[in-house]
Design an enzyme around this catalytic site. Structure first.
Site, PDB file in Angstrom:
ATOM      1  N   GLU A  89      59.093  30.014-133.670  1.00  0.00           N
ATOM      2  CA  GLU A  89      59.738  29.168-132.666  1.00  0.00           C
ATOM      3  C   GLU A  89      58.752  28.118-132.186  1.00  0.00           C
ATOM      4  O   GLU A  89      58.989  27.441-131.197  1.00  0.00           O
ATOM      5  CB  GLU A  89      60.310  30.003-131.520  1.00  0.00           C
ATOM      6  N   CYS A 121      62.168  35.088-130.355  1.00  0.00           N
ATOM      7  CA  CYS A 121      61.320  36.170-130.890  1.00  0.00           C
ATOM      8  C   CYS A 121      62.047  37.062-131.887  1.00  0.00           C
ATOM      9  O   CYS A 121      61.422  37.889-132.554  1.00  0.00           O
ATOM     10  CB  CYS A 121      60.780  37.048-129.758  1.00  0.00           C
ATOM     11  N   THR A 164      51.233  35.245-119.961  1.00  0.00           N
ATOM     12  CA  THR A 164      51.911  35.943-121.072  1.00  0.00           C
ATOM     13  C   THR A 164      51.915  35.083-122.338  1.00  0.00           C
ATOM     14  O   THR A 164      52.807  35.182-123.166  1.00  0.00           O
ATOM     15  CB  THR A 164      53.355  36.365-120.698  1.00  0.00           C
ATOM     16  N   HIS A 256      59.625  44.956-128.841  1.00  0.00           N
ATOM     17  CA  HIS A 256      59.123  43.586-128.681  1.00  0.00           C
ATOM     18  C   HIS A 256      58.325  43.571-127.375  1.00  0.00           C
ATOM     19  O   HIS A 256      58.826  44.032-126.342  1.00  0.00           O
ATOM     20  CB  HIS A 256      60.290  42.588-128.620  1.00  0.00           C
ATOM     21  N   LYS A 265      59.039  49.378-119.257  1.00  0.00           N
ATOM     22  CA  LYS A 265      60.367  49.137-118.673  1.00  0.00           C
ATOM     23  C   LYS A 265      61.452  49.445-119.714  1.00  0.00           C
ATOM     24  O   LYS A 265      62.494  50.023-119.412  1.00  0.00           O
ATOM     25  CB  LYS A 265      60.491  47.675-118.216  1.00  0.00           C
TER      26      LYS A 265
HETATM   27  P1  HMG Z   1      55.559  37.139-111.726  1.00  0.00           P
HETATM   28  O1  HMG Z   1      56.649  36.783-110.792  1.00  0.00           O
HETATM   29  O2  HMG Z   1      54.331  36.308-111.667  1.00  0.00           O
HETATM   30  O3  HMG Z   1      55.044  38.612-111.557  1.00  0.00           O
HETATM   31  O4  HMG Z   1      56.173  37.074-113.196  1.00  0.00           O
HETATM   32  P2  HMG Z   1      55.631  39.833-110.668  1.00  0.00           P
HETATM   33  O5  HMG Z   1      55.539  39.517-109.245  1.00  0.00           O
HETATM   34  O6  HMG Z   1      56.973  40.270-111.226  1.00  0.00           O
HETATM   35  O7  HMG Z   1      54.513  40.900-111.026  1.00  0.00           O
HETATM   36  C1  HMG Z   1      54.398  41.388-112.335  1.00  0.00           C
HETATM   37  C2  HMG Z   1      54.038  42.866-112.223  1.00  0.00           C
HETATM   38  O8  HMG Z   1      52.743  42.992-111.617  1.00  0.00           O
HETATM   39  C3  HMG Z   1      54.996  43.644-111.321  1.00  0.00           C
HETATM   40  O9  HMG Z   1      55.152  44.922-111.924  1.00  0.00           O
HETATM   41  C4  HMG Z   1      54.230  43.749-109.993  1.00  0.00           C
HETATM   42  O10 HMG Z   1      54.613  44.868-109.219  1.00  0.00           O
HETATM   43  C5  HMG Z   1      52.818  43.878-110.522  1.00  0.00           C
HETATM   44  P3  HMG Z   1      56.632  45.624-111.968  1.00  0.00           P
HETATM   45  O11 HMG Z   1      57.020  45.864-110.566  1.00  0.00           O
HETATM   46  O12 HMG Z   1      57.551  44.612-112.652  1.00  0.00           O
HETATM   47  O13 HMG Z   1      56.415  46.839-112.794  1.00  0.00           O
HETATM   48  N1  HMG Z   1      51.785  43.469-109.551  1.00  0.00           N
HETATM   49  C6  HMG Z   1      50.644  44.128-109.365  1.00  0.00           C
HETATM   50  N2  HMG Z   1      50.142  45.244-109.930  1.00  0.00           N
HETATM   51  C7  HMG Z   1      48.903  45.677-109.536  1.00  0.00           C
HETATM   52  N3  HMG Z   1      48.176  45.041-108.568  1.00  0.00           N
HETATM   53  C8  HMG Z   1      48.635  43.913-107.989  1.00  0.00           C
HETATM   54  C9  HMG Z   1      49.924  43.409-108.375  1.00  0.00           C
HETATM   55  N4  HMG Z   1      50.673  42.348-108.012  1.00  0.00           N
HETATM   56  C10 HMG Z   1      51.803  42.395-108.744  1.00  0.00           C
HETATM   57  N5  HMG Z   1      47.900  43.296-107.055  1.00  0.00           N
HETATM   58  C11 HMG Z   1      57.021  37.533-115.378  1.00  0.00           C
HETATM   59  C12 HMG Z   1      56.220  38.083-114.198  1.00  0.00           C
HETATM   60  C13 HMG Z   1      57.029  38.563-116.490  1.00  0.00           C
HETATM   61  C14 HMG Z   1      58.474  37.264-114.923  1.00  0.00           C
HETATM   62  C15 HMG Z   1      56.348  36.211-115.849  1.00  0.00           C
HETATM   63  O14 HMG Z   1      55.065  36.487-116.363  1.00  0.00           O
HETATM   64  C16 HMG Z   1      57.135  35.465-116.890  1.00  0.00           C
HETATM   65  O15 HMG Z   1      58.020  34.651-116.565  1.00  0.00           O
HETATM   66  N6  HMG Z   1      56.825  35.680-118.206  1.00  0.00           N
HETATM   67  C17 HMG Z   1      57.512  35.016-119.308  1.00  0.00           C
HETATM   68  C18 HMG Z   1      58.881  35.629-119.583  1.00  0.00           C
HETATM   69  C19 HMG Z   1      58.811  36.990-120.243  1.00  0.00           C
HETATM   70  O16 HMG Z   1      57.805  37.403-120.785  1.00  0.00           O
HETATM   71  N7  HMG Z   1      59.973  37.700-120.262  1.00  0.00           N
HETATM   72  C20 HMG Z   1      60.052  39.000-120.893  1.00  0.00           C
HETATM   73  C21 HMG Z   1      61.468  39.343-121.348  1.00  0.00           C
HETATM   74  S1  HMG Z   1      62.204  38.059-122.365  1.00  0.00           S
HETATM   75  C22 HMG Z   1      61.336  38.203-123.872  1.00  0.00           C
HETATM   76  O17 HMG Z   1      60.647  39.146-124.105  1.00  0.00           O
HETATM   77  C23 HMG Z   1      61.473  37.069-124.841  1.00  0.00           C
HETATM   78  C24 HMG Z   1      60.248  36.196-124.973  1.00  0.00           C
HETATM   79  O18 HMG Z   1      59.252  36.888-125.700  1.00  0.00           O
HETATM   80  C25 HMG Z   1      60.595  34.873-125.634  1.00  0.00           C
HETATM   81  C26 HMG Z   1      61.340  34.860-126.958  1.00  0.00           C
HETATM   82  O19 HMG Z   1      62.275  35.605-127.222  1.00  0.00           O
HETATM   83  O20 HMG Z   1      61.011  33.966-127.740  1.00  0.00           O
HETATM   84  C27 HMG Z   1      59.651  35.849-123.626  1.00  0.00           C
END
Ligand code: HMG
Length: 426
Positions: A89, A121, A164, A256, A265
């Protein structure tokens, strides 16, 4: 354990760039607690592709490693390849496929059908299934297919997606007499739905994402694909009783992995899906099954995550990087056992499928060389990483720096002249 088919993965070659950014440094630069990235996302380094690498060189470097596996006697002759599909991609051109550059670099024959495929992906899995079905149909006339998943994950700097990112490629030789993994062809569960969770408009080099929503889309697709897989498994290939828990019959489950915490999760949702479908266990609440889910995660999922923790998201290659990591360390233990694989591509399409690890996988596992490749990488500073932004997949730089003398790849991107991209062997 019964083999589902005689078609599957014969060779598995991996390539990751030799530069990586420690996420502890990124956290400091962005004023984020390091634990959020290291524990909350579960990733400690992300691979950074230098300007002399793009999705073509990553793919060709992985492809060369896959073809060379098996030593002098066992290496795959490029002349045996009748189908090349590059899934990406982060393509380098809207019309000319990355695959045709790879075709030339690897010395594949003119009679080899060659193209690029895209569905976020999921593209790597789409390519794998097309290749396996091409062999099953007989039109390949006994030839092998080469499937390569190759990507550079890019999000805007300072966005939630930034930690990420990652880069890498996995190449798989697919044959009718595989050495590594026999696929349970026809047993897949698929889930497709038009959603705007993650996408990249044609004029952008970095992805747009609705982060939290993308997690929900991934997990909904997992539940849908797994339920279809489960209903096919009951009474067919596994001949399970309706109340059996399907995941109990899988020695490992790979997901993935955009970031390793996502696999946890996913595994929890899968366990709940199993639970809900099981009449004998349905009386229990999901909270009651937590200790059991943690134990099954430690046994079946964690052993596949060590490379993703050090590389980050490799989009199409992500699931197959997990497979390579698992086999590099546990191929002998898993020989003869069935493993489950979940592929998700935003947008979206997802597939849950399985295969049986073959006894030959152990002998090839030592040649994957993933741990050694990660060991040799050089760390880059946040300033160096920021200079790399805009290079690589869509950079189109006239003349990127030449690879340094310690570069371990076989091919590099030489630059663009008169709108024509050029690549060279090292
Ligand atoms: P965010 O809002 O920055 O992070 O975005 P958050 O607030 O959700 O925190 C992440 C985790 O860290 C949470 O854990 C927090 O609790 C924890 P969870 O509750 O979810 O288990 N946390 C802490 N832990 C320890 N100490 C601390 C602390 N603070 C927070 N101090 C998000 C996170 C993944 C949304 C962001 O990184 C993002 O947008 N990433 C890109 C999208 C993505 O990867 N999506 C995954 C599903 S879609 C997919 O897999 C397809 C893809 O690969 C693309 C394709 O298909 O081509 C993306």
């Amino acid at each position: 354990m019964k083999r589902g088919s005689n078609i599957g993965i014969d060779r598995l070659g991996v390539y990751v760039p030799d530069r990586a950014l420690p996420l502890r440094d990124l956290a400091a630069a962005r004023s984020v607690p390091p634990e959020k990235l290291l524990e909350g996302l579960g990733v400690h380094h992300m691979a950074v592709a230098p300007a002399y690498e793009d999705c073509v060189t990553l793919a060709a470097n992985a492809g060369a490693r896959a073809l060379a596996m098996g030593g002098t006697a066992g290496r795959t002759d490029p002349g045996e390849i009748g189908l090349l599909i590059v899934a990406t991609e982060t393509a380098v051109d809207h019309a000319k496929p990355a695959a045709i550059f790879v075709h030339e670099l690897l010395g594949l024959p003119p009679s080899c059908r060659t193209y690029e495929i895209k569905h976020a992906c999921y593209g790597g899995t789409a390519a794998l299934m097309v290749a396996a079905e091409w062999i099953a149909s007989g039109v390949g006339r006994g030839r092998k297919a080469l499937v390569i998943a190759s990507d550079i994950a890019k999000y805007p700097p300072r966005s939630a997606g930034e930690p990420t990112q990652g880069a890498g490629a996995v190449a798989m030789v697919i044959s009718g007499d595989p050495t590594v993994l026999a696929l349970d062809l026809g047993l897949s569960g698929v889930h497709a739905a038009n959603v705007h969770d993650f996408w990249r408009p044609l004029d952008r080099s970095q992805a747009l994402v609705d982060g939290k929503y993308s997690l929900d889309c991934y997990l909904t697709a997992l539940a849908g694909a797994f339920q279809e897989y489960r209903s096919r498994a009951i009474g067919t290939a596994f001949q399970l009783e309706a109340e059996a828990v399907t995941s109990d019959h899988l020695a490992a489950i790979l997901y993935h992995t955009p970031f390793p915490r996502m696999a946890w999760k996913a595994h929890r949702v899968l366990a709940e899906e199993d639970w809900r479908s099981n009449p004998r266990r349905a009386a229990k609440l999901p909270a009651d099954i937590e200790p059991e889910v943690r134990a099954s995660y430690a046994e079946k999922v964690e052993p596949s995550l060590w490379a993703a923790q050090a590389v980050g998201n490799t989009y199409t290659a992500s699931l197959y990087l997990c497979l390579a990591a698992l086999l590099e360390r546990q191929a002998d233990r898993l020989a003869g056992r069935r493993i489950g694989m979940f592929s998700y591509g935003s947008g979206s399409c997802a597939e849950f499928y399985s295969g049986v690890v073959l006894s030959g996988a152990g002998a090839l596992a030592g040649e994957i060389g993933l741990a050694a490749m990660l060991e040799r990488r050089r760390s880059v500073s946040v300033a160096e990483y920021e200079r790399h932004l805009g290079s690589g997949a869509l950079g189109g730089e006239a003349s990127p720096d030449l690879p340094p003398p310690d570069f371990r790849g076989a091919f590099f991107y030489r630059g663009t002249s008169d709108d024509r991209r050029a690549y060279s062997p090292v």
